[in-house]
Scaffold this motif. Structure first.
Motif, PDB file in Angstrom:
ATOM      1  N   ILE A  10      11.088  19.049  43.825  1.00  0.00           N
ATOM      2  CA  ILE A  10       9.956  19.660  44.647  1.00  0.00           C
ATOM      3  C   ILE A  10      10.123  19.001  45.715  1.00  0.00           C
ATOM      4  CG2 ILE A  10       8.374  17.944  43.556  1.00  0.00           C
ATOM      5  CD1 ILE A  10       6.185  20.336  44.177  1.00  0.00           C
ATOM      6  N   ALA A  11      10.072  19.799  46.941  1.00  0.00           N
ATOM      7  CA  ALA A  11      10.048  19.211  48.370  1.00  0.00           C
ATOM      8  C   ALA A  11      11.441  18.291  48.654  1.00  0.00           C
ATOM      9  CB  ALA A  11       8.643  18.351  48.578  1.00  0.00           C
ATOM     10  N   SER A  12      12.516  18.568  47.902  1.00  0.00           N
ATOM     11  CA  SER A  12      13.598  17.791  48.225  1.00  0.00           C
ATOM     12  C   SER A  12      14.378  18.557  49.375  1.00  0.00           C
ATOM     13  CB  SER A  12      14.525  17.759  46.974  1.00  0.00           C
ATOM     14  OG  SER A  12      15.019  18.958  46.633  1.00  0.00           O
ATOM     15  N   GLY A  13      14.070  19.652  49.524  1.00  0.00           N
ATOM     16  CA  GLY A  13      14.817  20.501  50.876  1.00  0.00           C
ATOM     17  C   GLY A  13      15.866  21.596  50.052  1.00  0.00           C
ATOM     18  N   LYS A  14      15.737  21.709  48.807  1.00  0.00           N
ATOM     19  CA  LYS A  14      16.707  22.571  48.335  1.00  0.00           C
ATOM     20  C   LYS A  14      16.896  24.005  49.056  1.00  0.00           C
ATOM     21  CE  LYS A  14      16.435  23.797  43.971  1.00  0.00           C
ATOM     22  NZ  LYS A  14      16.226  25.421  44.156  1.00  0.00           N
ATOM     23  N   SER A  15      15.568  24.724  49.385  1.00  0.00           N
ATOM     24  CA  SER A  15      15.278  25.780  49.779  1.00  0.00           C
ATOM     25  C   SER A  15      16.289  26.004  51.192  1.00  0.00           C
ATOM     26  CB  SER A  15      13.975  26.351  50.133  1.00  0.00           C
ATOM     27  OG  SER A  15      13.133  26.243  48.706  1.00  0.00           O
ATOM     28  N   THR A  16      16.170  24.843  52.005  1.00  0.00           N
ATOM     29  CA  THR A  16      16.879  24.946  53.168  1.00  0.00           C
ATOM     30  C   THR A  16      18.425  24.886  53.007  1.00  0.00           C
ATOM     31  OG1 THR A  16      15.028  23.831  54.413  1.00  0.00           O
ATOM     32  CG2 THR A  16      17.138  23.817  55.429  1.00  0.00           C
ATOM     33  N   VAL A  17      18.692  24.309  51.887  1.00  0.00           N
ATOM     34  CA  VAL A  17      20.090  24.249  51.669  1.00  0.00           C
ATOM     35  C   VAL A  17      20.725  25.515  51.321  1.00  0.00           C
ATOM     36  CG1 VAL A  17      21.906  23.122  49.983  1.00  0.00           C
ATOM     37  CG2 VAL A  17      20.108  21.594  51.027  1.00  0.00           C
ATOM     38  N   VAL A  18      19.887  26.277  50.452  1.00  0.00           N
ATOM     39  CA  VAL A  18      20.282  27.518  49.871  1.00  0.00           C
ATOM     40  C   VAL A  18      20.208  28.673  51.135  1.00  0.00           C
ATOM     41  CG1 VAL A  18      19.233  29.475  48.618  1.00  0.00           C
ATOM     42  CG2 VAL A  18      19.272  27.311  47.596  1.00  0.00           C
ATOM     43  N   GLU A 140       8.922   8.501  47.883  1.00  0.00           N
ATOM     44  CA  GLU A 140       8.011   8.812  49.081  1.00  0.00           C
ATOM     45  C   GLU A 140       8.084   9.702  49.774  1.00  0.00           C
ATOM     46  OE1 GLU A 140      11.361   5.695  49.940  1.00  0.00           O
ATOM     47  OE2 GLU A 140      10.292   6.336  48.132  1.00  0.00           O
ATOM     48  N   VAL A 141       9.143  10.421  50.262  1.00  0.00           N
ATOM     49  CA  VAL A 141       9.176  11.302  50.997  1.00  0.00           C
ATOM     50  C   VAL A 141       8.852  12.440  50.368  1.00  0.00           C
ATOM     51  CG1 VAL A 141      11.129  12.581  52.584  1.00  0.00           C
ATOM     52  CG2 VAL A 141      11.342  10.147  52.219  1.00  0.00           C
ATOM     53  N   GLN A 142       9.187  12.891  49.110  1.00  0.00           N
ATOM     54  CA  GLN A 142       8.668  14.056  48.529  1.00  0.00           C
ATOM     55  C   GLN A 142       7.056  14.046  48.680  1.00  0.00           C
ATOM     56  OE1 GLN A 142      10.724  13.264  44.707  1.00  0.00           O
ATOM     57  NE2 GLN A 142      10.747  15.533  44.452  1.00  0.00           N
ATOM     58  N   LEU A 143       6.629  12.864  48.332  1.00  0.00           N
ATOM     59  CA  LEU A 143       4.988  12.712  48.321  1.00  0.00           C
ATOM     60  C   LEU A 143       4.406  13.073  49.682  1.00  0.00           C
ATOM     61  CD1 LEU A 143       2.634  11.627  46.593  1.00  0.00           C
ATOM     62  CD2 LEU A 143       3.063   9.437  47.392  1.00  0.00           C
ATOM     63  N   THR A 181      17.327  12.852  54.173  1.00  0.00           N
ATOM     64  CA  THR A 181      16.247  11.727  54.586  1.00  0.00           C
ATOM     65  C   THR A 181      16.188  11.631  56.040  1.00  0.00           C
ATOM     66  OG1 THR A 181      18.413  10.336  54.740  1.00  0.00           O
ATOM     67  CG2 THR A 181      16.969  10.511  52.454  1.00  0.00           C
ATOM     68  N   SER A 182      16.689  12.770  56.700  1.00  0.00           N
ATOM     69  CA  SER A 182      16.824  12.764  58.210  1.00  0.00           C
ATOM     70  C   SER A 182      16.172  14.407  58.707  1.00  0.00           C
ATOM     71  CB  SER A 182      18.051  12.754  58.896  1.00  0.00           C
ATOM     72  OG  SER A 182      17.875  12.622  60.340  1.00  0.00           O
ATOM     73  N   ASP A 183      16.368  14.792  59.671  1.00  0.00           N
ATOM     74  CA  ASP A 183      15.876  15.865  60.228  1.00  0.00           C
ATOM     75  C   ASP A 183      16.496  17.173  59.752  1.00  0.00           C
ATOM     76  OD1 ASP A 183      18.265  16.492  61.798  1.00  0.00           O
ATOM     77  OD2 ASP A 183      17.414  15.082  63.221  1.00  0.00           O
ATOM     78  N   LEU A 184      16.100  18.585  60.070  1.00  0.00           N
ATOM     79  CA  LEU A 184      16.485  19.762  59.604  1.00  0.00           C
ATOM     80  C   LEU A 184      17.779  20.065  59.817  1.00  0.00           C
ATOM     81  CD1 LEU A 184      15.349  22.079  57.850  1.00  0.00           C
ATOM     82  CD2 LEU A 184      14.800  23.306  59.993  1.00  0.00           C
ATOM     83  N   GLU A 185      18.255  19.711  61.093  1.00  0.00           N
ATOM     84  CA  GLU A 185      19.527  19.804  61.410  1.00  0.00           C
ATOM     85  C   GLU A 185      20.512  18.837  60.836  1.00  0.00           C
ATOM     86  OE1 GLU A 185      20.880  22.250  63.411  1.00  0.00           O
ATOM     87  OE2 GLU A 185      18.861  22.750  63.383  1.00  0.00           O
ATOM     88  N   SER A 186      20.385  17.820  60.493  1.00  0.00           N
ATOM     89  CA  SER A 186      21.235  16.902  59.777  1.00  0.00           C
ATOM     90  C   SER A 186      21.226  17.385  58.129  1.00  0.00           C
ATOM     91  CB  SER A 186      20.513  15.604  59.635  1.00  0.00           C
ATOM     92  OG  SER A 186      20.485  14.896  60.868  1.00  0.00           O
ATOM     93  N   LEU A 187      20.381  17.971  57.694  1.00  0.00           N
ATOM     94  CA  LEU A 187      20.422  18.414  56.338  1.00  0.00           C
ATOM     95  C   LEU A 187      21.269  19.693  56.657  1.00  0.00           C
ATOM     96  CD1 LEU A 187      19.418  18.881  53.408  1.00  0.00           C
ATOM     97  CD2 LEU A 187      17.302  20.190  54.439  1.00  0.00           C
ATOM     98  N   LYS A 188      21.163  20.546  57.223  1.00  0.00           N
ATOM     99  CA  LYS A 188      21.927  21.845  57.563  1.00  0.00           C
ATOM    100  C   LYS A 188      23.413  21.519  57.863  1.00  0.00           C
ATOM    101  CE  LYS A 188      18.629  25.017  59.259  1.00  0.00           C
ATOM    102  NZ  LYS A 188      18.152  25.879  60.385  1.00  0.00           N
ATOM    103  N   ARG A 189      23.803  20.340  58.639  1.00  0.00           N
ATOM    104  CA  ARG A 189      24.994  19.996  58.817  1.00  0.00           C
ATOM    105  C   ARG A 189      25.731  19.381  57.410  1.00  0.00           C
ATOM    106  NH1 ARG A 189      23.638  17.378  62.928  1.00  0.00           N
ATOM    107  NH2 ARG A 189      23.397  15.316  62.311  1.00  0.00           N
ATOM    108  N   SER A 190      25.046  18.662  57.007  1.00  0.00           N
ATOM    109  CA  SER A 190      25.291  17.899  55.490  1.00  0.00           C
ATOM    110  C   SER A 190      25.776  19.059  54.286  1.00  0.00           C
ATOM    111  CB  SER A 190      24.476  17.006  54.878  1.00  0.00           C
ATOM    112  OG  SER A 190      24.058  15.922  55.598  1.00  0.00           O
ATOM    113  N   THR A 191      24.802  19.825  54.424  1.00  0.00           N
ATOM    114  CA  THR A 191      25.300  21.057  53.475  1.00  0.00           C
ATOM    115  C   THR A 191      26.574  21.882  53.936  1.00  0.00           C
ATOM    116  OG1 THR A 191      22.737  21.586  53.223  1.00  0.00           O
ATOM    117  CG2 THR A 191      24.549  23.408  52.890  1.00  0.00           C
ATOM    118  N   LEU A 192      26.888  21.978  55.156  1.00  0.00           N
ATOM    119  CA  LEU A 192      28.045  22.845  55.630  1.00  0.00           C
ATOM    120  C   LEU A 192      29.058  21.887  55.146  1.00  0.00           C
ATOM    121  CD1 LEU A 192      26.853  24.096  59.057  1.00  0.00           C
ATOM    122  CD2 LEU A 192      27.238  25.511  56.922  1.00  0.00           C
TER     123      LEU A 192
END
Length: 248
Positions: A10-18, A140-143, A181-192
């Motif tokens: 929950i709130a890990s960012g999986k939806s953005t990864v998908v 703590e980030v999830q929370l 653990t960073s911003d949205l763009e970092s998450l997308k970049r890591s996913t790619l």
């Protein structure tokens, strides 16, 4: 065809990864949708549930009516034994639906598919995939994210986190970890980056359509997972929760 299992919390960012994976045109099998499908009145699992729990779990308590999710949830979340029975019916039904969809994608010539499975580990589905991706962020980030997103108190948000398997445990099963653990763009970049690393070799993709070789590949992947064993049972200590911005 390479089959990848994707999980998180929950709130890990999986939806953005998908969402990011979908932009690549990679087919995604959504197990949340399948979980709703297998309890529909037309599905065989529906009758098995009613045979065990009775019509009390149905709307208006009538056969053929949709599942009363609130009442059903009250029963299984309040009784571990009943929850185990429900899972023994629902999880195999979801697995069968996954296999049906995988076969159809294989026939179409799909080289890579991702299965989005919240309960990838709990349902033992990690044993039938080639690779496992875990989307991770610290508790703590999830929370903080849950409180901000859903307007919950710290106590209620923590209860939701504790109702799931700790993300740090899921990391032990991962072939690739996407650290959110960073911003949205970092998450997308890591996913790619992870998806690029998972691209199947074209030669192996072609060989996978030769029946004897395809059968050997399937047997090998399943055997490899079983020989590897359950990481939580074979590792003496959990991994350190600290991590870089992203990894693959």
């Amino acid at each position: 065809m390479r089959v990848v299992g994707l999980t998180g919390g929950i709130a890990s960012g999986k939806s953005t990864v998908v969402s990011t994976i979908k932009t690549l045109g990679v087919p995604i099998i959504d197990c949340d949708l399948l979980a709703r499908l297998v309890v529909e009145p037309t599905h065989p699992a529906y009758k098995k549930l009613v045979n065990h729990f009775g019509t009390v779990i149905l709307q208006n308590q009538e056969m053929g009516q949709p599942l009363d999710r609130y009442k059903f949830g009250t029963i299984i979340f309040g009784d571990a034994a009943q929850r185990k029975v429900a899972n023994s019916i629902i999880h195999p039904a979801i697995r069968d639906e996954i296999l049906k969809r995988l076969f159809k994608l294989w026939v179409k010539g799909t080289s890579l598919v991702v299965i989005d499975v919240p309960l990838l580990l709990e349902g033992e589905l990690w044993r039938i995939v080639s690779k496992v991706i875990v989307v991770y962020c610290p508790p703590e980030v999830q929370l903080e994210r849950i409180q901000s997103r859903d307007g919950l108190s710290a106590e209620d948000a923590l209860a939701r986190i504790n109702a799931q398997r700790p993300l740090i445990e899921k990391v032990d099963y991962a072939d690739h970890v996407i650290y959110n653990t960073s911003d949205l763009e970092s998450l997308k970049r890591s996913t790619l980056e992870v998806m690029d690393a998972l691209k199947p070799n074209p030669v192996w993709t072609v060989l996978a359509y030769i029946p004897p070789f395809a059968a050997l590949l399937v047997v090998w992947e399943i055997t490899r997972r079983h020989l590897k064993g359950d990481p939580r049972k074979t590792k003496p200590t959990p991994k350190n929760s600290s991590a870089p911005a992203h990894a693959s």
